[in-house]
Design an enzyme around this catalytic site. Structure first.
Site, PDB file in Angstrom:
ATOM      1  N   ASN A 191       5.642  24.820  37.097  1.00  0.00           N
ATOM      2  CA  ASN A 191       5.118  23.697  36.464  1.00  0.00           C
ATOM      3  C   ASN A 191       3.729  23.790  36.275  1.00  0.00           C
ATOM      4  OD1 ASN A 191       7.888  22.461  36.538  1.00  0.00           O
ATOM      5  ND2 ASN A 191       7.924  21.936  38.614  1.00  0.00           N
ATOM      6  N   HIS A 248       2.836  16.489  30.799  1.00  0.00           N
ATOM      7  CA  HIS A 248       3.749  15.536  30.486  1.00  0.00           C
ATOM      8  C   HIS A 248       3.002  14.230  30.455  1.00  0.00           C
ATOM      9  CE1 HIS A 248       7.245  17.805  32.441  1.00  0.00           C
ATOM     10  NE2 HIS A 248       6.820  18.241  31.378  1.00  0.00           N
ATOM     11  N   LYS A 287      17.638  24.669  33.311  1.00  0.00           N
ATOM     12  CA  LYS A 287      17.028  23.255  33.213  1.00  0.00           C
ATOM     13  C   LYS A 287      17.691  22.589  31.743  1.00  0.00           C
ATOM     14  CE  LYS A 287      13.244  22.877  36.219  1.00  0.00           C
ATOM     15  NZ  LYS A 287      11.791  22.520  36.464  1.00  0.00           N
ATOM     16  N   GLU A 294      14.657  24.655  42.285  1.00  0.00           N
ATOM     17  CA  GLU A 294      13.560  24.064  42.439  1.00  0.00           C
ATOM     18  C   GLU A 294      13.181  23.604  43.990  1.00  0.00           C
ATOM     19  OE1 GLU A 294      10.489  21.433  39.814  1.00  0.00           O
ATOM     20  OE2 GLU A 294      11.703  22.487  38.749  1.00  0.00           O
ATOM     21  N   LYS A 308      10.065  34.448  34.749  1.00  0.00           N
ATOM     22  CA  LYS A 308      11.051  33.462  34.801  1.00  0.00           C
ATOM     23  C   LYS A 308      12.303  33.578  35.518  1.00  0.00           C
ATOM     24  CE  LYS A 308      12.173  29.035  33.006  1.00  0.00           C
ATOM     25  NZ  LYS A 308      12.117  27.890  31.988  1.00  0.00           N
ATOM     26  N   ARG A 354      10.320  27.775  42.430  1.00  0.00           N
ATOM     27  CA  ARG A 354      10.347  27.544  41.227  1.00  0.00           C
ATOM     28  C   ARG A 354       9.609  26.555  40.813  1.00  0.00           C
ATOM     29  NH1 ARG A 354      15.822  27.027  37.528  1.00  0.00           N
ATOM     30  NH2 ARG A 354      14.915  26.263  35.473  1.00  0.00           N
ATOM     31  N   GLU A 407       2.911  28.468  27.181  1.00  0.00           N
ATOM     32  CA  GLU A 407       4.085  28.877  28.074  1.00  0.00           C
ATOM     33  C   GLU A 407       3.670  30.459  28.453  1.00  0.00           C
ATOM     34  OE1 GLU A 407       5.605  27.092  30.190  1.00  0.00           O
ATOM     35  OE2 GLU A 407       6.081  25.209  29.218  1.00  0.00           O
ATOM     36  N   HIS A 443       2.043  21.520  34.127  1.00  0.00           N
ATOM     37  CA  HIS A 443       2.869  20.479  33.179  1.00  0.00           C
ATOM     38  C   HIS A 443       2.732  18.910  33.938  1.00  0.00           C
ATOM     39  CE1 HIS A 443       4.838  24.200  31.924  1.00  0.00           C
ATOM     40  NE2 HIS A 443       5.894  23.358  31.477  1.00  0.00           N
ATOM     41  N   HIS A 463       4.875  20.610  22.887  1.00  0.00           N
ATOM     42  CA  HIS A 463       5.030  20.880  24.396  1.00  0.00           C
ATOM     43  C   HIS A 463       3.830  22.129  24.834  1.00  0.00           C
ATOM     44  CE1 HIS A 463       6.453  21.079  28.501  1.00  0.00           C
ATOM     45  NE2 HIS A 463       6.698  22.239  28.315  1.00  0.00           N
ATOM     46  N   ARG A 477      32.779  17.476  32.521  1.00  0.00           N
ATOM     47  CA  ARG A 477      32.435  17.853  33.620  1.00  0.00           C
ATOM     48  C   ARG A 477      31.764  19.614  33.523  1.00  0.00           C
ATOM     49  NH1 ARG A 477      36.316  14.746  36.193  1.00  0.00           N
ATOM     50  NH2 ARG A 477      35.370  13.017  37.067  1.00  0.00           N
TER      51      ARG A 477
END
Length: 362
Positions: free
Chosen positions: A245, A252, A143, A237, A227, A241, A185, A248, A265, A121
């Site tokens: 994206n 994706h 993330k 998010e 960032k 935030r 990015e 993106h 990417h 955990r």
């Protein structure tokens, strides 16, 4: 050396940027409340170059370190490879205070962070990103995720690292394509947040592509500052935030349609940013000249403008499996200028399809 703080209350941490950060890393470990056993995760590209060097640094700091090397590439970012790392951690007897270090690019960081977030955990997690893309993007903000056959990053969590160390000396072996990939990015931060930074990239293109020390340090630090500022205001998010994206949603879909192997990417994000700019232009949010300014910078940074091997119908279907889609509506981040964006979920289907078609090479 420069430090950037990600201000998240009790979960706050520092990003340390500079060359030759071994002693700084060792001081951090000495001051931390870690158990002695640790796991260092890397991949088959980075491991042969820097794995033993970093392992020795960690051992000198008093840790008993096991090095785990995974196959390089996006296909390693999956539950099967995560399970192999869980097995390694259990066999080593790692406990809840045992740190796990990620040495590599975005795949290593995302996968290792996911394992650290879910093993017992949650155990301490430290990012040691070695690619430009990972330094300015995936290593910052917490993330962590693995991919599913039906979509990228669909299985994951928000889990902040204890620290991020960006050692520029580990970037000297980066291929030119990997540097260009990181620029995808980096350009994004200028588009969404800082027109002066966008201008800096336009005016210092060769210096940043060559990773000249002053230009590279400023470029990486400013990207991290932007960032960090966004993440500090909206860790999970819920609102702001989402602007990270930008580009993106289409990216994706491109990655999925090309099997996560044709485009890195950042390359997919570059194409996706132009697609988002095209949608913005078609909806009257920006002028053609603003869109062209983005296209010019993307092209000058040696990034692709068009995607091979994609189909509009398939791409349009893919965006509804994106994690940013809520209630059947796709949340698009669209430009209102250089340094300014908005989120919209009312983009007409025909506009999206036209923008996608314009990004597919014939």
């Amino acid at each position: 050396m420069r430090k950037v703080k990600v201000d998240l209350g009790e979960k706050s941490y520092h990003i340390v940027i500079g060359s030759g950060l071994g002693e700084e890393l060792q001081r951090f470990i000495a001051a931390a409340d870690f158990s002695r056993k640790a796991l260092l995760v890397t991949d088959s590209n980075v491991g042969p170059l820097y794995g033993q060097q970093i392992k020795s640094l960690l051992q000198e700091a008093g840790l008993c370190v096991e090095l785990a090397e995974i196959p390089a590439g996006e296909r390693s970012k999956c539950l099967a490879v995560a399970e192999s790392l869980y097995t390694k951690a259990i066999e080593l007897g790692l406990d809840r205070r045992s740190p796990i270090f990620a040495l590599g690019g975005g795949v290593v960081g995302d996968l290792t962070g996911f394992v650290a977030a879910t093993y017992m955990r949650g155990v301490p997690f430290i990012q040691l990103p070695t690619s430009l893309l990972a330094q300015v993007d995936s290593s910052v903000g917490g993330k962590v995720a693995v991919n599913h056959a039906l979509g990228k990053n669909l299985i994951g969590s928000f889990y902040q690292p204890k620290a991020v160390f960006m050692d520029l000396s580990l970037m000297r072996t980066l291929p030119k394509r990997e540097i260009a990939t990181g620029m995808g990015e980096i350009i994004k931060y200028g588009v969404i947040y800082d027109p002066d930074f966008f201008s800096f990239l336009e005016q210092n293109r060769q210096a940043v592509l060559n990773l000249e020390p002053d230009a590279a340090t400023h470029m990486i630090a400013r990207s991290c500052e932007i960032k960090a500022d966004v993440v500090s205001q909206d860790e999970q998010e819920a609102g702001l935030r989402r602007i990270l994206n930008f580009g993106h949603t289409m990216a994706h879909a491109i990655e999925r349609e090309t099997g996560y192997v044709r485009y890195n990417h950042g390359e997919a994000v570059a194409i996706g940013m132009i697609g988002a700019a095209d949608i913005s232009c078609r909806m009257g949010l920006i002028s053609e000249s603003v869109k062209q300014r983005l296209i010019d910078l993307v092209e000058r940074m040696h990034l692709p403008l068009l995607a091979d091997g994609c189909d509009v119908d398939a791409m349009y279907h893919d965006i509804f499996h994106d994690k940013k889609t809520v209630g059947g509506k796709v949340n698009w981040v669209l430009m209102t200028g250089i340094g300014s964006v908005i989120c919209r979920d009312d983009v007409p289907e025909d506009v999206v399809r036209q923008a996608m078609a314009a990004r597919i090479s014939r």
